[in-house]
Scaffold this motif. Structure first.
Motif, PDB file in Angstrom:
ATOM      1  N   GLY A 173      22.316 -12.424  30.748  1.00 38.03           N
ATOM      2  CA  GLY A 173      22.291 -13.003  29.412  1.00 38.03           C
ATOM      3  C   GLY A 173      20.906 -13.499  29.034  1.00 38.03           C
ATOM      4  N   SER A 174      20.722 -13.757  27.744  1.00 38.50           N
ATOM      5  CA  SER A 174      19.421 -14.204  27.242  1.00 38.50           C
ATOM      6  C   SER A 174      19.617 -15.020  25.973  1.00 38.50           C
ATOM      7  N   SER A 175      18.697 -15.975  25.767  1.00 42.95           N
ATOM      8  CA  SER A 175      18.701 -16.732  24.517  1.00 42.95           C
ATOM      9  C   SER A 175      17.994 -15.983  23.399  1.00 42.95           C
ATOM     10  N   GLY A 176      17.055 -15.100  23.778  1.00 41.24           N
ATOM     11  CA  GLY A 176      16.322 -14.371  22.762  1.00 41.24           C
ATOM     12  C   GLY A 176      15.344 -13.380  23.349  1.00 41.24           C
ATOM     13  N   VAL A 177      14.935 -12.422  22.520  1.00 39.72           N
ATOM     14  CA  VAL A 177      13.977 -11.387  22.908  1.00 39.72           C
ATOM     15  C   VAL A 177      12.900 -11.302  21.829  1.00 39.72           C
TER      16      VAL A 177
END
Length: 253
Positions: A173-177
Motif C-alpha cells: 500500500g501507499s499514501s501517494g505517488v
C-alpha cells in the motif's frame, strides 16, 4: 444549473477522479467549452486545481491519516476492483506478502473464499483475521510491535522477520505517488521502513492504490519507481503519468 453549482460539481468530479476534461464537462453541463475553460481558470487562480492541455488535474494534497475502519468505507468500489486484479496475478503455491492496506484486506477475503493453495505472509491483523477460516491457505504473521492505529506490526523486529523470506509477489500500500520526483510515500516512518524490507525481499512488488493517489503525498519516502514491477489501480491514469511510468517499464494494471 447556476454557475456556482457547476463549479462545485467540477470540484466533486476532481475529488473522485483526480482529473477532468473540458470536452466532457462541456457535454455534461450543456455549456460551451469556453465557459468550462473560464471555470477552470477561476478555480486554478484560487488554488483548487492545475490546468492541463484539454482539462485540469487535482492539485497535490497531503494524504489523510485515518484509522482502518474509516478507510474501509472510502472508495470501496475502487478497492474491490484493485483487489480482484491482484487476486488474478496470484498463482497456486506462491508465497506472497500482503502489506498493511485496506485494499489488501479485500484481497485476503477473496483468497479466503477461493481456497487457493498459497502461503500468505502479512503484518496486518485484519488480514490474518480475514484468512482465519478453514481453507488451503498457509497464513504467517510477522509479529513485532503492534501499531494500533495501522492495525499492523512495524519496526525492527518485524523487519528482521521479513528479511528471512523471499516472496514471489508482494502487494504494498501507499499514501501517494509523485510522478515528478519519482517517489512513493507513506505517512509513518516505521511503516515505510517495513515496506522497504518487503520490497527488498520480493521478486515482484506491486503497488495497490486508487487512481487519485497519483495526486497525493505522504511525508515519508520509502521507494522509487525502479523498486516496483507494477501498479494495480482502479482506472487508467492521465497520459502524462502513463508516459512516465512507461519509461520505468512499470506495468499499469
Amino acid at each position: 444549473m447556476f454557475a456556482e453549482e457547476r463549479v462545485q460539481e467540477i470540484l466533486n468530479e476532481l475529488n473522485i477522479n483526480g482529473k477532468v476534461t473540458v470536452k466532457d464537462l462541456s457535454s455534461k453541463f450543456n455549456v460551451t467549452e469556453d465557459c468550462i475553460r473560464k471555470d477552470l481558470r477561476n478555480l486554478e487562480s484560487k488554488g483548487f486545481l492545475k490546468k492541463t492541455y484539454g482539462g485540469a488535474i487535482q492539485k497535490r494534497k497531503t494524504a489523510d491519516i485515518d484509522r482502518v475502519p474509516d478507510r474501509m468505507q472510502i472508495n470501496t468500489f475502487a478497492k474491490e476492483k484493485i483487489a480482484e486484479k491482484a487476486f488474478n496475478l496470484i498463482k497456486d503455491r506462491e508465497t506472497i506478502f500482503l502489506d498493511i492496506s485496506t485494499t489488501n484486506i479485500l484481497l485476503a477475503k477473496l483468497l479466503a473464499n477461493s481456497n487457493k493453495p498459497v502461503t500468505v505472509v502479512t503484518n496486518m491483523t485484519d488480514i490474518v483475521d480475514a484468512l482465519s477460516k478453514e481453507n488451503n491457505i498457509n497464513v504467517v504473521c510477522t509479529g513485532g510491535v503492534l501499531n494500533k492505529f495501522l492495525d499492523g506490526f512495524t519496526g525492527s523486529s518485524t523487519i528482521e522477520f521479513i528479511n528471512k523470506y523471499k516472496f514471489d509477489k508482494a502487494f504494498v500500500g501507499s499514501s501517494g505517488v509523485d510522478i515528478l520526483d519519482n517517489n512513493i510515500t507513506t505517512f509513518d516512518i516505521e511503516d515505510g521502513n517495513t515496506k522497504k524490507a518487503v520490497i527488498n525481499s520480493s521478486r515482484e512488488t506491486y503497488l495497490v492504490m486508487e487512481n487519485n493517489k497519483f495526486y497525493y503525498d505522504g511525508p515519508y519516502k520509502f521507494a522509487t519507481f525502479k523498486d516496483i514491477k507494477g501498479i494495480l489501480t482502479d482506472s487508467a491514469p492521465e497520459t502524462d503519468i502513463s508516459e512516465v511510468l512507461d519509461e520505468f517499464n512499470i506495468n499499469i494494471i
